[in-house]
Design a protein around this motif. Structure first.
Motif, mmCIF file in Angstrom:
data_model
loop_
_atom_site.group_PDB
_atom_site.id
_atom_site.type_symbol
_atom_site.label_atom_id
_atom_site.label_comp_id
_atom_site.label_asym_id
_atom_site.label_seq_id
_atom_site.Cartn_x
_atom_site.Cartn_y
_atom_site.Cartn_z
ATOM 1 N N ALA A 259 0.830 -1.207 0.000
ATOM 2 C CA ALA A 259 0.000 0.000 0.000
ATOM 3 C C ALA A 259 0.865 1.257 0.000
ATOM 4 N N LYS A 260 1.951 1.249 0.764
ATOM 5 C CA LYS A 260 2.849 2.411 0.783
ATOM 6 C C LYS A 260 3.533 2.599 -0.568
ATOM 7 N N PHE A 261 3.886 1.491 -1.215
ATOM 8 C CA PHE A 261 4.455 1.580 -2.561
ATOM 9 C C PHE A 261 3.461 2.239 -3.509
ATOM 10 N N LEU A 262 2.211 1.793 -3.481
ATOM 11 C CA LEU A 262 1.194 2.348 -4.380
ATOM 12 C C LEU A 262 0.921 3.816 -4.083
ATOM 13 N N ARG A 263 0.880 4.175 -2.805
ATOM 14 C CA ARG A 263 0.666 5.579 -2.440
ATOM 15 C C ARG A 263 1.832 6.434 -2.931
ATOM 16 N N ALA A 264 3.053 5.941 -2.753
ATOM 17 C CA ALA A 264 4.237 6.675 -3.220
ATOM 18 C C ALA A 264 4.208 6.814 -4.742
ATOM 19 N N TRP A 265 3.845 5.736 -5.432
ATOM 20 C CA TRP A 265 3.766 5.767 -6.895
ATOM 21 C C TRP A 265 2.773 6.830 -7.352
ATOM 22 N N ALA A 266 1.598 6.867 -6.722
ATOM 23 C CA ALA A 266 0.563 7.836 -7.098
ATOM 24 C C ALA A 266 1.030 9.266 -6.822
ATOM 25 N N TYR A 267 1.610 9.503 -5.653
ATOM 26 C CA TYR A 267 2.098 10.852 -5.351
ATOM 27 C C TYR A 267 3.245 11.263 -6.267
ATOM 28 N N PHE A 268 4.067 10.301 -6.692
ATOM 29 C CA PHE A 268 5.161 10.614 -7.604
ATOM 30 C C PHE A 268 4.608 11.128 -8.934
ATOM 31 N N TYR A 269 3.558 10.486 -9.434
ATOM 32 C CA TYR A 269 2.919 10.985 -10.650
ATOM 33 C C TYR A 269 2.299 12.353 -10.411
ATOM 34 N N LEU A 270 1.578 12.510 -9.322
ATOM 35 C CA LEU A 270 0.905 13.781 -9.042
ATOM 36 C C LEU A 270 1.888 14.944 -8.943
ATOM 37 N N VAL A 271 2.958 14.762 -8.180
ATOM 38 C CA VAL A 271 3.884 15.867 -7.951
ATOM 39 C C VAL A 271 4.620 16.239 -9.235
ATOM 40 N N ARG A 272 4.886 15.256 -10.091
ATOM 41 C CA ARG A 272 5.544 15.584 -11.355
ATOM 42 C C ARG A 272 4.584 16.243 -12.340
ATOM 43 N N LEU A 273 3.310 15.863 -12.309
ATOM 44 C CA LEU A 273 2.340 16.457 -13.222
ATOM 45 C C LEU A 273 1.861 17.834 -12.770
ATOM 46 N N TYR A 274 1.659 18.002 -11.449
ATOM 47 C CA TYR A 274 0.988 19.197 -10.963
ATOM 48 C C TYR A 274 1.812 20.053 -10.009
ATOM 49 N N GLY A 275 2.976 19.611 -9.576
ATOM 50 C CA GLY A 275 3.760 20.391 -8.615
ATOM 51 C C GLY A 275 3.197 20.218 -7.214
ATOM 52 N N ASP A 276 2.964 21.322 -6.527
ATOM 53 C CA ASP A 276 2.406 21.273 -5.177
ATOM 54 C C ASP A 276 0.987 20.707 -5.239
ATOM 55 N N VAL A 277 0.745 19.644 -4.472
ATOM 56 C CA VAL A 277 -0.565 18.985 -4.465
ATOM 57 C C VAL A 277 -0.986 18.742 -3.014
ATOM 58 N N PRO A 278 -2.285 18.540 -2.766
ATOM 59 C CA PRO A 278 -2.703 18.183 -1.409
ATOM 60 C C PRO A 278 -2.088 16.847 -0.992
ATOM 61 N N LEU A 279 -1.523 16.814 0.198
ATOM 62 C CA LEU A 279 -0.901 15.599 0.732
ATOM 63 C C LEU A 279 -1.849 15.010 1.767
ATOM 64 N N ILE A 280 -2.409 13.865 1.438
ATOM 65 C CA ILE A 280 -3.387 13.206 2.304
ATOM 66 C C ILE A 280 -2.803 11.854 2.696
#
Length: 179
Positions: free
Chosen positions: A53-74
């Protein structure tokens, strides 16, 4: 509007990526919070499930931060009654730090090096961590040489210990005869 280089939340592809990645994050947060309370369950298996689950969460945030920059961190499950139900944006650096923390914890959780079923493995965790370090070394964080070295070391660990067969040349990667 993608052809006209107009990217916004009205675009279906942009909205689907955003919603899909946050769906992965929401489901991962639920697993991370609820799996420890499952009883009876083998502790080693619990640790592996949380690592996945932590791997998947990290993977998703890695895409988000590269696509959008600053994003909500939940990092906790959300409900309509949650205090931070509408979180504000978090700095890219803090998002990257969370990604590294999740991957580092997943790396130490006893996942197998390879998993033919497609589940997260230690090799996948280390590979993603190498890519994250490499990204952090450059723009926008500019962490520099130390992070290039961390990326090199993680990638080398995967090459040396992952028992992964690589092609002899880059051309072989795209050769139909080697497919």
């Amino acid at each position: 509007n993608l052809i006209g280089l107009q990217y916004n939340g009205d675009n279906l592809l942009v909205r689907n990526w955003w919603n899909g990645l946050y769906s992965v994050i929401a489901q991962s947060n639920l697993v991370i919070e609820r799996v420890p309370a499952i009883s009876p369950m083998d502790e080693e298996r619990k640790a592996q499930i949380i690592a996945e689950a932590k791997f998947l969460r990290a993977w998703a945030y890695f895409y988000l931060v590269r696509l959008y920059g600053d994003v909500p961190l939940i990092t906790k499950p959300q409900t309509a009654a949650s205090e931070d139900f509408l979180p504000s944006r978090t700095s890219s650096e803090e998002v990257y730090n969370t990604i590294v923390a999740d991957l580092t914890q997943a790396e130490e959780a006893g996942l197998p090096w390879k998993d033919a079923s497609g589940r997260a493995s230690k090799g996948a965790v280390k590979s993603l961590l190498a890519k994250v370090y490499l990204t952090m070394a450059g723009q926008p964080l500019n962490k520099g040489a130390a992070y290039y070295a961390l990326a090199r070391d993680k990638a080398l660990d995967v090459i040396n210990n992952g028992n992964i067969k690589l092609f002899d040349s880059y051309a072989d990667l795209h050769s139909l005869s080697r497919e």
